[in-house]
Scaffold this motif. Structure first.
Motif: not given
Ligand code: NAD
Length: 361
Positions: A3-23
Motif C-alpha cells: 500500500l502506497h499511502i501519502v500522508c498530509i499531517p498538516g497543521d495544528g493537531i494534524g501531525p499528532e493525529i496522523i502519527r497515531e493513525a500511522k501507528k
C-alpha cells in the motif's frame, strides 16, 4: 498487499493525529501481512511556511502517484495566524481545494455513528438515542448549485442574484453507483434524498437513481424529500444506512447527522474519485486551541484510515479490525478529554493510539 499511502499531517493537531493513525495502520499491516509505504507531503500552513504556497505542484504529483491520501487537518487560528493575512488563494484552505480539484474527487462520504458508550453526548432524547445509529451520507461534491453559473445584476434599480443548479445524468449516475456500491458493503439500503416535488434536477436525480438501482437488485432503494430527511434524522436516525444526495442537500444533512452524534473527535470522512483512489480525513478541523498538547482525540483520523482500507484497498477485514478496536477501547472505558465522562479513564492522544494498536487482531 503493498500500500502506497501519502500522508498530509498538516497543521495544528494534524501531525499528532496522523502519527497515531500511522501507528494503527502499521500494526494492522503487521497482523494481516501487508506492507505500507508512507510518504509525507506538506499542505496548508506547513507548506506556506516552507514554500510560500499552501500546495506545490510536486506535492500534487506525489498525491496523484499514491494509492490513497490520508490527511490530518490544515489551517490555523483564523483571527491570529499570519496565514490569514495572505490573499485568499494563498491561505491554507486554498491548498485543500486545489488538491480536491486536481484529484477529481466527486464523492464525499461522511459516516455518522452513535456508539452505545457515547450515547450520553447525543443531543437527542434517550428513547431515540438508545436505538443507536450507523449511517453514511454519500454526497455529490463537484456539481449542483455550488458549481453552477452565478451572477448578481441590477434590474430597474433592484439588485438581483442568480445561482444555477445543474446536474447531467452522467454526474448523477456516477455518484449513484458509488452509493449503491457502498450500500453493498453495509446493510444494503439506499435512501436517495431530493426535492423532486419542486426541482427538475431532483426529478432527473430520482429517475437516474432508479435506473442505477436495477443493477443492484440486492440493495433496497427508497426516495425521500430533503425536508422530510432533515426531520427523520432527529426523529428516527436508526432507519438510515446510506443516504445518497446532491451537493447542497448533502452539505447540510451531513452536518446535521454529525451534530446528532455529539462527538466531533469521532467523525471520519472520505472523498473518492472514479477509481479506487480516495482522500481520507477527519471531519473536524486542526483545533489550534489544543495543538501540541497531546490531548486531541485521534479516533476520527484512525476511523478515516479504516475507511481507506475498505474503500481504496478493499481490505474489509482489516477495516473491521480497526473499528472493533475502537468499540473495545470505548467499552473498556478509555476516553480522550473531548469525550470524557465521569468514571472513565482519561487518556492522551498517544495513549489512545497505543491502546487501539494493542487491540488490533
Ligand atoms: P475545529 O474542528 O478545528 O475545532 C472546533 C472545536 O473542536 C475546538 O474546540 C477543538 O479543540 C475541538 N476539536 C476538534 N477536533 C478535535 C479532536 N480531534 N479532539 C479533541 N477536540 C477536537 O474547528 P475550528 O476551530 O472552526 O477550525 C480550526 C481550523 O481548522 C481553521 O483554520 C479551519 O479553517 C480549519 N479546518 C480545517 C478543516 C480541514 O482541514 N478539512 C476542516 C474544518 C476546519
Amino acid at each position: 498487499m503493498e500500500l502506497h499511502i501519502v500522508c498530509i499531517p498538516g497543521d495544528g493537531i494534524g501531525p499528532e493525529i496522523i502519527r497515531e493513525a500511522k501507528k494503527i495502520l502499521e500494526k494492522t499491516a503487521d497482523v494481516y501481512g501487508h506492507k505500507i509505504l508512507f510518504q509525507d507531503i506538506l499542505m496548508g500552513g506547513a507548506s506556506i511556511d516552507v514554500h510560500g504556497v499552501p500546495l506545490t505542484e510536486e506535492a500534487v504529483a506525489d498525491a496523484k502517484a499514491a494509492d490513497a491520501v490520508l490527511m490530518g487537518s490544515i489551517g490555523g487560528d483564523t483571527t491570529t495566524s499570519p496565514w490569514y493575512q495572505l490573499p485568499p488563494d494563498r491561505r491554507p484552505e486554498a491548498g485543500l481545494l486545489a488538491l480536491r480539484k486536481s484529484l477529481n474527487l466527486f464523492a464525499n462520504l461522511r459516516p455518522a455513528v452513535l456508539y452505545e458508550e457515547l450515547a450520553g453526548a447525543c443531543p437527542l432524547k434517550e428513547e431515540i438515542s438508545s436505538a443507536g445509529f450507523d449511517m453514511v451520507i454519500v454526497r455529490e461534491l463537484t456539481g449542483g448549485l455550488y458549481f453552477g453559473e452565478r451572477k448578481t445584476i441590477e434590474e430597474n434599480g433592484i439588485r438581483k442574484a442568480i445561482d444555477t443548479l445543474t446536474y447531467d445524468e452522467n454526474e448523477i449516475r456516477r455518484i449513484a453507483v458509488k452509493g449503491f456500491e457502498i450500500a453493498r458493503k453495509r446493510r444494503k439500503k439506499v435512501t436517495s434524498v431530493d426535492k423532486a416535488n419542486v426541482l427538475d434536477s431532483s426529478r432527473l436525480w430520482r429517475s437516474v437513481t432508479k435506473e442505477v438501482a436495477e443493477d443492484y437488485p440486492d440493495v433496497t432503494l427508497e426516495h425521500m424529500l430533503v425536508d422530510n430527511c432533515a426531520m427523520q434524522l432527529v426523529k428516527n436516525p436508526a432507519q438510515f444506512d446510506v443516504i445518497l444526495t446532491e451537493n447542497m442537500f448533502g452539505d447540510i444533512l451531513s452536518d446535521e447527522a454529525s451534530m446528532v452524534t455529539g462527538s466531533i473527535g469521532m467523525l471520519a470522512s472520505a472523498s473518492l474519485n472514479d477509481s479506487s483512489f480516495g482522500l481520507y480525513e477527519p471531519s473536524h478541523g486542526s483545533a489550534p486551541d489544543i495543538a501540541g498538547k497531546n490531548i486531541a482525540n485521534p479516533i476520527a483520523t484512525i476511523l478515516s484510515a479504516a475507511m481507506m482500507l475498505r474503500y481504496s484497498f478493499n481490505l474489509d477485514k482489516e477495516a473491521q479490525a480497526i473499528e472493533n478496536a475502537v468499540k473495545q477501547v470505548l467499552s473498556e472505558g478509555y476516553r480522550t478529554q473531548d469525550i470524557m465522562s465521569q468514571g472513565m479513564t482519561l487518556t492522551s492522544c498517544s495513549e489512545m493510539g497505543d491502546l487501539l494498536a494493542e487491540r488490533i487482531r
